[in-house]
Every structure is written in C-alpha cells, then in structure tokens.
Design an enzyme around this catalytic site. Structure first.
Site, PDB file in Angstrom:
ATOM      1  N   LEU A  19      18.748   3.969 -27.312  1.00 41.43           N
ATOM      2  CA  LEU A  19      19.664   3.161 -26.512  1.00 41.43           C
ATOM      3  C   LEU A  19      19.534   1.739 -27.041  1.00 41.43           C
ATOM      4  O   LEU A  19      18.435   1.309 -27.422  1.00 41.43           O
ATOM      5  CB  LEU A  19      19.272   3.207 -25.031  1.00 41.43           C
ATOM      6  CG  LEU A  19      19.457   4.534 -24.304  1.00 41.43           C
ATOM      7  CD1 LEU A  19      18.975   4.431 -22.861  1.00 41.43           C
ATOM      8  CD2 LEU A  19      20.911   4.988 -24.327  1.00 41.43           C
ATOM      9  N   ASP A  20      20.656   1.001 -27.051  1.00 41.19           N
ATOM     10  CA  ASP A  20      20.623  -0.370 -27.554  1.00 41.19           C
ATOM     11  C   ASP A  20      19.668  -1.242 -26.718  1.00 41.19           C
ATOM     12  O   ASP A  20      19.384  -0.922 -25.564  1.00 41.19           O
ATOM     13  CB  ASP A  20      22.021  -0.991 -27.497  1.00 41.19           C
ATOM     14  CG  ASP A  20      22.984  -0.272 -28.436  1.00 41.19           C
ATOM     15  OD1 ASP A  20      22.520   0.332 -29.414  1.00 41.19           O
ATOM     16  OD2 ASP A  20      24.198  -0.320 -28.165  1.00 41.19           O
ATOM     17  N   PHE A  21      19.260  -2.366 -27.307  1.00 43.41           N
ATOM     18  CA  PHE A  21      18.353  -3.331 -26.666  1.00 43.41           C
ATOM     19  C   PHE A  21      18.773  -3.643 -25.225  1.00 43.41           C
ATOM     20  O   PHE A  21      17.961  -3.652 -24.312  1.00 43.41           O
ATOM     21  CB  PHE A  21      18.377  -4.609 -27.525  1.00 43.41           C
ATOM     22  CG  PHE A  21      17.370  -5.641 -27.173  1.00 43.41           C
ATOM     23  CD1 PHE A  21      16.016  -5.400 -27.345  1.00 43.41           C
ATOM     24  CD2 PHE A  21      17.773  -6.879 -26.691  1.00 43.41           C
ATOM     25  CE1 PHE A  21      15.077  -6.375 -27.051  1.00 43.41           C
ATOM     26  CE2 PHE A  21      16.840  -7.866 -26.383  1.00 43.41           C
ATOM     27  CZ  PHE A  21      15.490  -7.611 -26.557  1.00 43.41           C
TER      28      PHE A  21
ATOM     29  N   HIS B 237      25.587   3.021 -31.239  1.00 45.42           N
ATOM     30  CA  HIS B 237      26.579   2.113 -30.624  1.00 45.42           C
ATOM     31  C   HIS B 237      27.922   2.796 -30.347  1.00 45.42           C
ATOM     32  O   HIS B 237      28.951   2.125 -30.278  1.00 45.42           O
ATOM     33  CB  HIS B 237      26.836   0.872 -31.496  1.00 45.42           C
ATOM     34  CG  HIS B 237      25.603   0.271 -32.095  1.00 45.42           C
ATOM     35  ND1 HIS B 237      24.552  -0.147 -31.324  1.00 45.42           N
ATOM     36  CD2 HIS B 237      25.251   0.054 -33.385  1.00 45.42           C
ATOM     37  CE1 HIS B 237      23.601  -0.613 -32.124  1.00 45.42           C
ATOM     38  NE2 HIS B 237      23.994  -0.488 -33.379  1.00 45.42           N
TER      39      HIS B 237
ATOM     40  N   LYS C 227      30.106   1.663 -27.242  1.00 43.82           N
ATOM     41  CA  LYS C 227      30.601   0.292 -27.428  1.00 43.82           C
ATOM     42  C   LYS C 227      31.727   0.274 -28.459  1.00 43.82           C
ATOM     43  O   LYS C 227      32.732  -0.409 -28.288  1.00 43.82           O
ATOM     44  CB  LYS C 227      29.475  -0.642 -27.880  1.00 43.82           C
ATOM     45  CG  LYS C 227      28.468  -0.911 -26.782  1.00 43.82           C
ATOM     46  CD  LYS C 227      27.359  -1.809 -27.275  1.00 43.82           C
ATOM     47  CE  LYS C 227      26.309  -1.982 -26.178  1.00 43.82           C
ATOM     48  NZ  LYS C 227      25.079  -2.563 -26.682  1.00 43.82           N
TER      49      LYS C 227
END
Ligand code: URA
Length: 237
Positions: free
Chosen positions: A101-103, A188, A191
């Site tokens: 999972l992204d930051f 990502h 997004k």
C-alpha cells in the site's frame, strides 16, 4: 512448482528482477546445486540459497492482518530510515508485506513469512478482490461512473473493477467518496485509474482483501489470522 525467481521474490528477499540477476550471476544454489539453467522450477520447500543467504530457513509461519496507518512504508526496510509496516509488528520472524500500500494509503495489509501463500494471493490468475474506499477531488459524473464501471485502460491493459459504488458527492468540498473493488495488484493502480478519469485521489483506504476486513482494528493495530482464515486463503488457489 513455481519459477525460481518467483519463489525468491515471494519470500520477500528481493524483487523478481533482482532475483533474475542473482540467477544470471550464478549466485543461487538450490538443494546444494548452483543454478545454471534459465526458467528452473522449484517447490517452496526446496532449500534455496541466494547470495549466501538461506531463503526459507525452517521458521514457524506467521500471519498478521495489519490496519496500516498513514506515513508508513510497505516494505521490510527503508534506505531513508522511515518507519515500515514490519516495525509495527513485534516478532523475530522474517515477515514481509503481501503486496504493498502506498505511504499515505491506509487499511488492510497482510504480513507473513509464508512465500507460498504470498504467491497465491498476488498471482493475477487467482483474482483476489481488494476493495478500496477513495475520496477524490471533484464530483464524479454519471458518465464518468459508467466509464469507470466499464473499465479503465492503464499502461495498455484494461482494468475492469469488480465493484464500484458512489458513497457521497460533496458539492461544498467538491469531492466524491466511492468504493472500488479490483483484482489487480499493480502499484498505484487505483490512483492511476481515478486520475485517468480526471480525479485526483485525496485519500485511499483498503477496506478488504478477499473475505478479510478491518473489523475490530484501529489504525496501527494488528491481529493474527486464524487457522480457518489461513486455510480459506489457501483455497483461493
Ligand atoms: N492503489 C493505489 O493507487 N494505491 C495503493 O496504495 C493501493 C492501490
């Protein structure tokens, strides 16, 4: 049996590309024999040594479901010294996140030292559904909603969501909240899909993975998986 580079990558040791490099450089030994051939297939219980390190030391398997908070990176270590998801779970086992999972993305993340299960959950053919709640900039129109439902092409590959539902359109803040379910694992991806539609993602949370949810957990908290859940995850194969 799986390709050697895949088994190495699924163990969390390194990326698949790096594993291929190690193989090409002759730095991989399987069951005592240096690997010379390309495309070798192995079992998860074969003894694999990469660059002098035993990959699958006979370690008890551990399985955690973490509610990832914001501002933590989904890897085992970070060269900039930032906090990682592994730092949130006190164990001596060499666990690593299943996918990433992204930051700034929050939500459900599994961590384990079980390479075989990681392989099952991340293999595209097993179509494991992940549901995200996204808050995007702007109001998603009915036309855009249909476009999203019918699939968005990302890097020449169409991604058709398994599920899309608008939760709220907020005219005052000019934002839309929605659920989106996907079977993809590309980085990502949510997004990118929403941006392709013209909406920047402001907030993203993974609500579920297959039948697992965040029920009973707060950000930063975790629990271990039950035997029943582990078996059910294996049956997704
Ligand atoms: N898709 C994204 O864009 N980010 C995540 O963290 C997960 C899925």
């Amino acid at each position: 049996m799986e390709r050697l580079q895949k088994v190495i990558a699924n163990s969390g040791f390194c990326s698949r590309r790096k594993a291929e490099e190690y193989i090409e450089q002759g730095k991989v030994v399987v069951n005592g024999k240096r690997v010379e051939e390309h495309g070798m297939k192995v079992n998860y219980d074969d003894e694999i040594i990469v660059d002098g390190q035993l990959l699958n030391a006979k370690e008890e398997k551990e399985y955690y479901l973490l509610y990832k908070p914001q501002g933590v990176i989904s890897s085992v270590s970070d060269e900039k010294g930032r906090k990682t998801v592994v730092d949130l779970i006190p164990t001596k086992a060499r666990i690593y996140p299943v996918g990433r999972l992204d930051f700034n993305t929050t939500g459900l993340l599994l961590l384990t030292n079980d390479g075989e299960l990681t392989g099952i959950l991340t293999h595209p053919s097993h179509k494991v559904e992940k549901v995200y709640r996204a808050k995007v900039e702007g109001i998603v129109t009915p036309k855009e909603f249909m476009e999203l439902k019918n699939g968005i092409e990302i890097e020449r590959r169409k991604v058709i969501p398994t599920y899309v539902k608008i939760i709220k359109k907020n005219e005052t803040s000019n934002t839309t909240s929605l659920y989106i379910g996907i079977q993809e694992g590309r980085n990502h991806i949510v997004k990118k899909m929403l941006l392709e539609l013209g909406h920047e993602v402001l907030k993203l949370k993974r609500e579920s993975l297959a039948f697992l949810t965040l029920e009973g957990l707060k950000p930063g908290e975790y629990r271990t998986l039950t035997i029943k859940e582990i078996k059910k995850l294996y049956s997704l194969k």
